[in-house]
Design a protein around this motif. Structure first.
Motif, PDB file in Angstrom:
ATOM      1  N   ILE A  54       0.672   9.362   8.536  1.00 35.87           N
ATOM      2  CA  ILE A  54       1.905   9.564   9.291  1.00 35.87           C
ATOM      3  C   ILE A  54       3.113   9.587   8.361  1.00 35.87           C
ATOM      4  CG2 ILE A  54       3.471   8.454  10.934  1.00 35.87           C
ATOM      5  CD1 ILE A  54       0.917   7.490  12.406  1.00 35.87           C
ATOM      6  N   ILE A  55       3.162   8.644   7.432  1.00 40.31           N
ATOM      7  CA  ILE A  55       4.303   8.553   6.524  1.00 40.31           C
ATOM      8  C   ILE A  55       4.383   9.776   5.609  1.00 40.31           C
ATOM      9  CG2 ILE A  55       5.271   7.263   4.571  1.00 40.31           C
ATOM     10  CD1 ILE A  55       4.112   4.718   5.916  1.00 40.31           C
ATOM     11  N   LEU A  56       3.268  10.143   5.000  1.00 45.79           N
ATOM     12  CA  LEU A  56       3.278  11.222   4.010  1.00 45.79           C
ATOM     13  C   LEU A  56       3.494  12.595   4.630  1.00 45.79           C
ATOM     14  CD1 LEU A  56       0.406  10.043   1.648  1.00 45.79           C
ATOM     15  CD2 LEU A  56       2.875   9.830   1.291  1.00 45.79           C
ATOM     16  N   LEU A  57       2.959  12.818   5.814  1.00 47.63           N
ATOM     17  CA  LEU A  57       3.116  14.125   6.449  1.00 47.63           C
ATOM     18  C   LEU A  57       4.468  14.293   7.126  1.00 47.63           C
ATOM     19  CD1 LEU A  57      -0.411  14.860   7.977  1.00 47.63           C
ATOM     20  CD2 LEU A  57       0.574  15.672   5.822  1.00 47.63           C
ATOM     21  N   ASN A  58       5.237  13.217   7.169  1.00 42.41           N
ATOM     22  CA  ASN A  58       6.554  13.295   7.804  1.00 42.41           C
ATOM     23  C   ASN A  58       7.694  12.971   6.840  1.00 42.41           C
ATOM     24  OD1 ASN A  58       6.277  13.710  10.939  1.00 42.41           O
ATOM     25  ND2 ASN A  58       4.588  12.364  10.343  1.00 42.41           N
ATOM     26  N   GLN A  59       7.430  13.093   5.542  1.00 42.61           N
ATOM     27  CA  GLN A  59       8.455  12.760   4.558  1.00 42.61           C
ATOM     28  C   GLN A  59       9.712  13.620   4.692  1.00 42.61           C
ATOM     29  OE1 GLN A  59       6.936  11.406   0.439  1.00 42.61           O
ATOM     30  NE2 GLN A  59       5.364  12.829   1.131  1.00 42.61           N
ATOM     31  N   LYS A  60       9.555  14.847   5.181  1.00 41.18           N
ATOM     32  CA  LYS A  60      10.711  15.742   5.302  1.00 41.18           C
ATOM     33  C   LYS A  60      11.426  15.605   6.639  1.00 41.18           C
ATOM     34  CE  LYS A  60       8.850  19.133   2.044  1.00 41.18           C
ATOM     35  NZ  LYS A  60       8.423  20.556   1.824  1.00 41.18           N
ATOM     36  N   ALA A 114       0.832  -1.204   0.000  1.00 41.39           N
ATOM     37  CA  ALA A 114       0.000   0.000   0.000  1.00 41.39           C
ATOM     38  C   ALA A 114       0.867   1.254   0.000  1.00 41.39           C
ATOM     39  CB  ALA A 114      -0.938   0.002   1.214  1.00 41.39           C
ATOM     40  N   VAL A 115       1.950   1.226   0.755  1.00 38.89           N
ATOM     41  CA  VAL A 115       2.892   2.353   0.780  1.00 38.89           C
ATOM     42  C   VAL A 115       3.563   2.495  -0.578  1.00 38.89           C
ATOM     43  CG1 VAL A 115       5.022   3.252   1.806  1.00 38.89           C
ATOM     44  CG2 VAL A 115       3.286   2.165   3.261  1.00 38.89           C
ATOM     45  N   THR A 116       4.005   1.387  -1.144  1.00 40.09           N
ATOM     46  CA  THR A 116       4.664   1.421  -2.451  1.00 40.09           C
ATOM     47  C   THR A 116       3.719   1.948  -3.523  1.00 40.09           C
ATOM     48  OG1 THR A 116       6.095  -0.429  -1.829  1.00 40.09           O
ATOM     49  CG2 THR A 116       5.866   0.023  -4.184  1.00 40.09           C
TER      50      THR A 116
END
Length: 216
Positions: A137-143, A68-70
């Protein structure tokens, strides 16, 4: 082979994740019949494992360990189609291998199809929300630094196992692999397609919402 380090990282990471998921459930079952205690041990093992796996492999492959992440990374243009296809294959292969290893080291047959049904619309809605939360969580913390993402993901999944009725699989590879163990963490194969659909909807829906609101 080009990018072999990335592919092996996805294989090993997902293998170890499933070894932790299934193995901790087996260990808990062997020590107590109290399902709350087993679930607590299971959630802690999974949360801790996600932290060290993401820190270890984050700068190698991105530490997806999750189709799903990929898929979302592919849709966002962060990964090419060919690499994403190999990632997903390696994730599923690694997940199934991890379950087989767990079965063997705890004295079960290498493959034991689960008889544990996890069905109902409330369970599927739980999986949709669980996967939405993970991708958020993953997308909002990419930086942010890999260590921060690792901690947040580990904390989220460890907690979501308790507050989601589905126990937050939130991962198609995990869902597929857990059909191969007839123990605490197993799931009947007939439930898998619905789990995967709910997970992918949750992931893509999260991407759409965050693109509109946060311009990711």
């Amino acid at each position: 082979m080009k990018h072999i380090d990335k592919y092996v990282s996805e294989f090993l990471g997902t293998l170890i994740l499933l070894l932790a998921i299934v193995g901790s459930g087996m260990m808990g079952q062997a020590m107590t019949q109290n399902e709350a205690v087993v679930l607590l041990a299971n959630s802690l093992a999974i949360g801790f494992t996600l932290v060290f796996l993401i820190i270890t492999f984050g700068k190698r492959s991105g530490a997806h360990f999750n189709p799903a992440v990929t898929l979302v990374m592919l849709l966002l243009g962060n990964i090419k189609l060919k690499r994403s296809a190999v990632y997903i294959f390696m994730q599923i292969l690694g997940a199934c291998t991890g379950v087989i290893i767990a079965n063997i080291i705890f004295g079960y047959d290498a493959v034991e199809l689960s008889t544990k049904y996890r069905n109902g619309n409330h369970i599927l809605f739980s999986e949709l929300i669980s996967t939405f939360g993970l991708l958020m969580i993953i997308l909002l913390n990419q930086k942010n630094k890999t260590e921060i993402v690792a901690g947040l993901v580990g904390l989220y999944i460890g907690a979501a196992i308790w507050f989601m009725s589905s126990t937050a699989f939130a991962n198609p590879a995990v869902s597929i692999a857990r059909t191969l163990t007839n123990t605490f963490t197993g799931i009947h194969y007939s439930n898998i397609i619905y789990f995967i659909i709910a997970q992918l909807i949750g992931a893509v829906l999260c991407m759409i919402v965050l693109k509109r609101i946060y311009k990711i």
